[in-house]
Scaffold this active site. Sequence first.
Site, short mmCIF file in Angstrom:
data_model
loop_
_atom_site.label_atom_id
_atom_site.label_comp_id
_atom_site.label_asym_id
_atom_site.label_seq_id
_atom_site.Cartn_x
_atom_site.Cartn_y
_atom_site.Cartn_z
N ASP A 34 0.88 -1.16 0.00
CA ASP A 34 0.00 0.00 0.00
C ASP A 34 0.93 1.23 0.00
O ASP A 34 2.11 1.12 0.35
CB ASP A 34 -0.85 -0.06 1.27
N ASP A 38 -0.05 5.11 0.88
CA ASP A 38 -0.27 6.05 1.98
C ASP A 38 -0.37 5.30 3.31
O ASP A 38 -1.24 4.45 3.48
CB ASP A 38 -1.56 6.84 1.70
P1 B16 Z 1 -6.64 9.90 -4.29
P2 B16 Z 1 -3.61 4.15 -0.20
C1 B16 Z 1 -5.50 6.03 -0.33
O1 B16 Z 1 -4.16 5.65 -0.51
C2 B16 Z 1 -5.61 6.94 0.89
O2 B16 Z 1 -5.29 6.23 2.08
C3 B16 Z 1 -7.03 7.45 1.00
O3 B16 Z 1 -7.14 8.33 2.11
C4 B16 Z 1 -7.39 8.17 -0.31
O4 B16 Z 1 -8.75 8.65 -0.25
C5 B16 Z 1 -7.22 7.21 -1.48
O5 B16 Z 1 -5.89 6.75 -1.51
C6 B16 Z 1 -7.54 7.88 -2.82
O6 B16 Z 1 -6.58 8.86 -3.07
O7 B16 Z 1 -7.67 10.94 -3.95
O8 B16 Z 1 -5.25 10.43 -4.37
O9 B16 Z 1 -7.03 9.12 -5.53
O10 B16 Z 1 -3.56 4.04 1.29
O11 B16 Z 1 -4.55 3.15 -0.85
O12 B16 Z 1 -2.25 4.18 -0.83
MG MG Z 2 -2.90 3.14 3.25
#
Ligand code: B16
Ligand code: MG
Length: 210
Positions: free
Chosen positions: A7, A9
């Site tokens: 993953d 974030d």
């Molecule tokens: P975006 P991950 C996720 O990343 C985030 O944890 C989540 O908070 C966010 O809404 C999602 O990506 C979508 O992100 O708006 O940049 O498309 O933890 O799956 O790497």
């Molecule tokens: Mg994450």
Amino acid sequence: MKAFIFDLDGVIVFTDKFHYQAWKKMADEMGIYFDETINNRLRGVSRAESLEIILERYEGPALSQEKKAELMESKNHTYRELLASMTPADVADEVRETLAELHKRGYKLALGSSSKNAKFILEKVDLLDAFDAISDGTNITKSKPDPEVFLKAAEFLGEKPEDCFVVEDAYAGIDAAKNAGMQAVGIGDAAGYEKADKRIQSFRDLLNYV
Ligand code: B16
Ligand code: MG
């Protein structure tokens, strides 16, 4: 096991603070109550589903799909402005060294992120070349806990799901990994989740399993 799927974030980088600031700006402009506890529920969740969670506190007239799209666009604009300040120093040495060591030991590495900004972030922190494949928010239609993002990552790597370890910080991500038939490693928030097959405190602990 032959591959690791990470993953982004909460595992490789910590962009949750930027998500928070960007959603907070949008929520304030709309007069919606939003705090860090609500933000915690957005971990690993798609942009559209994140908006719906924030709108649970919205008390105004019904919003059209166009207005919702506009709100997401505005949040993403703020978020990308904040991401622009990221540099390679935003990735811990421990993370960079562990990824390199896993590669050296013959494992394939992929990214499995819900974010549509994943490649932009990897570019900013100079990690684009660290992965053999990238599965992100741009190649999926269903978000975690659906297994799609991880199944796509395994497919891109040419590996079977049962040969993959997923490293995740979100409960929804651990559920997605189990739904994919993979081994799930919980870190950060998910280190307290009993459904994870393994729970680690620090990124380099991964080297204990290979
Ligand atoms: P975006 P991950 C996720 O990343 C985030 O944890 C989540 O908070 C966010 O809404 C999602 O990506 C979508 O992100 O708006 O940049 O498309 O933890 O799956 O790497
Ligand atoms: Mg994450």
